[in-house]
Scaffold this active site. Structure first.
Site, short mmCIF file in Angstrom:
data_model
loop_
_atom_site.label_atom_id
_atom_site.label_comp_id
_atom_site.label_asym_id
_atom_site.label_seq_id
_atom_site.Cartn_x
_atom_site.Cartn_y
_atom_site.Cartn_z
N THR A 176 16.28 -23.14 -101.72
CA THR A 176 16.18 -22.32 -103.01
C THR A 176 17.57 -22.24 -103.62
O THR A 176 18.34 -22.33 -102.76
CB THR A 176 15.60 -21.14 -102.69
N ARG A 203 0.91 -17.96 -104.65
CA ARG A 203 1.90 -17.02 -104.07
C ARG A 203 3.06 -16.98 -104.91
O ARG A 203 3.51 -18.04 -105.48
CB ARG A 203 2.26 -17.62 -102.63
N ASP A 206 10.14 -14.01 -104.26
CA ASP A 206 10.89 -12.95 -104.92
C ASP A 206 11.80 -13.32 -106.01
O ASP A 206 12.21 -12.45 -106.88
CB ASP A 206 12.00 -12.57 -103.62
N GLY A 228 10.70 -14.70 -99.15
CA GLY A 228 10.68 -13.81 -100.45
C GLY A 228 9.62 -12.71 -100.07
O GLY A 228 10.21 -11.50 -100.71
#
Ligand code: ASP
Length: 306
Positions: A176, A203, A206, A228
């Site tokens: 990420t 899904r 965060d 997350g």
């Protein structure tokens, strides 16, 4: 004092030969952000740095995003300004090249903070973002391989035990990206991701949730990475900024935030980057790797580390 820091995700990079490419990627991104920062705007700097990471297929954001259990891409991104608390985010978006830029448009052109799925795409098209397929051949191959392994083990519905799965298959958690910048006036934070490999359709992690994966206020800005579901439950990025409010500087606040993650969820779950309103840069992780690069006034070259 101006400063910018970027990350390319927390986790374990199993193939050592990938590391130089990852380090080049974060270095390029911090320099892209730094060039904007010299022109004066932390917001532009964060957007440029995150776009550079989204456009680099080695990272799991924009081009090169990981695939869901059913073989689609659903990307999340958010941006937040520390002075005004303005924020914009998209969740479960597909068919666009740069989710961070769509998130910025949500912040600037709407009264909302977070748009999801079809609505986010519709909005992106209205704002002029063209159709784009972020799925790369490499990710599709990795998806097929991972999915086969899971199905063979009867673990296709792995989302119930993501933690255990990541221990066995570290490649589930991938790169990420995020950036935090301070232009002398305000701190801005941004994060972008394809989420976790083989995540359940729908899904949301965060990253697009203000306070969890992305946060900025008058004290500090933070961008988190890792599992997350951990960051959401700890409201980790906001907790990190609160540590600054309580008197810690960004390096100590980063350590304190990751300490919280370790206390409740153990090792190998999270990483964070931060800048506080004095321009201090901080980062911490409890995973094996987290690629970072930062640049501050007076530094001839960016710092890079993993
Ligand atoms: N935090 C991201 C998510 O759970 C994944 C990551 O940071 O690699 O969606």
């Amino acid at each position: 004092m101006v400063a910018i820091i970027v990350h390319g995700g927390a986790g374990t990079i199993r193939k050592e030969e990938r590391i130089p490419r990852v380090m080049n990627g974060v270095r390029e991104a911090v320099m892209a952000g730094w060039r904007e920062l010299r022109r004066g705007s932390a917001l532009d700097a964060v957007e440029e740095a995150v776009k550079s990471l989204e456009d680099n297929p080695i990272f799991n954001a924009g081009t090169g995003s990981v695939l869901t259990l059913d073989g689609r891409v659903e990307m999340d991104a958010a941006v937040m300004r520390g002075k005004s608390l303005e924020a914009g985010a998209v969740a479960g978006i597909w068919g666009v090249k740069n989710p961070i830029s769509v998130a910025r448009k949500v912040m600037e052109k709407t009264d909302h903070v977070l748009l999801g799925g079809e609505g986010a795409i519709k909005f992106a098209r209205l704002m002029g973002f063209e159709e784009y397929d972020p799925i790369t051949e490499e990710r599709r191959r990795q998806w097929e391989e991972l999915r086969r392994k899971l199905i063979e083990k009867g673990e296709a519905g792995h989302w119930k035990k993501l933690n255990e799965l990541i221990k066995e298959y570290p490649e589930v958690l991938r790169s990420t990206v995020g950036a935090v910048a301070f232009d002398g006036e305000e701190v801005v934070a941004g994060t972008s991701t394809g989420g976790v490999f083989l995540k359940m359709f729908g899904r949301i992690g965060d990253t697009p949730l203000i306070g969890a994966g992305t946060y900025a206020d008058e004290f500090a800005g933070a961008s988190a990475t890792g599992i997350g579901e951990v960051m959401i439950r700890l409201v980790l990025a906001k907790s990190a900024a609160d540590f600054v409010h309580l008197g810690l500087d960004a390096p100590r606040a980063s350590e304190a935030a990751i300490g919280l993650a370790t206390k409740y969820f153990g090792e190998n779950v999270a990483g964070i980057i931060m800048i506080d309103r004095n321009g201090n840069v901080g980062f911490a992780k409890n995973t094996k790797h987290m690629s970072v690069a930062y640049m501050k006034d007076g530094m001839p070259e960016p710092y890079t580390g993993i």
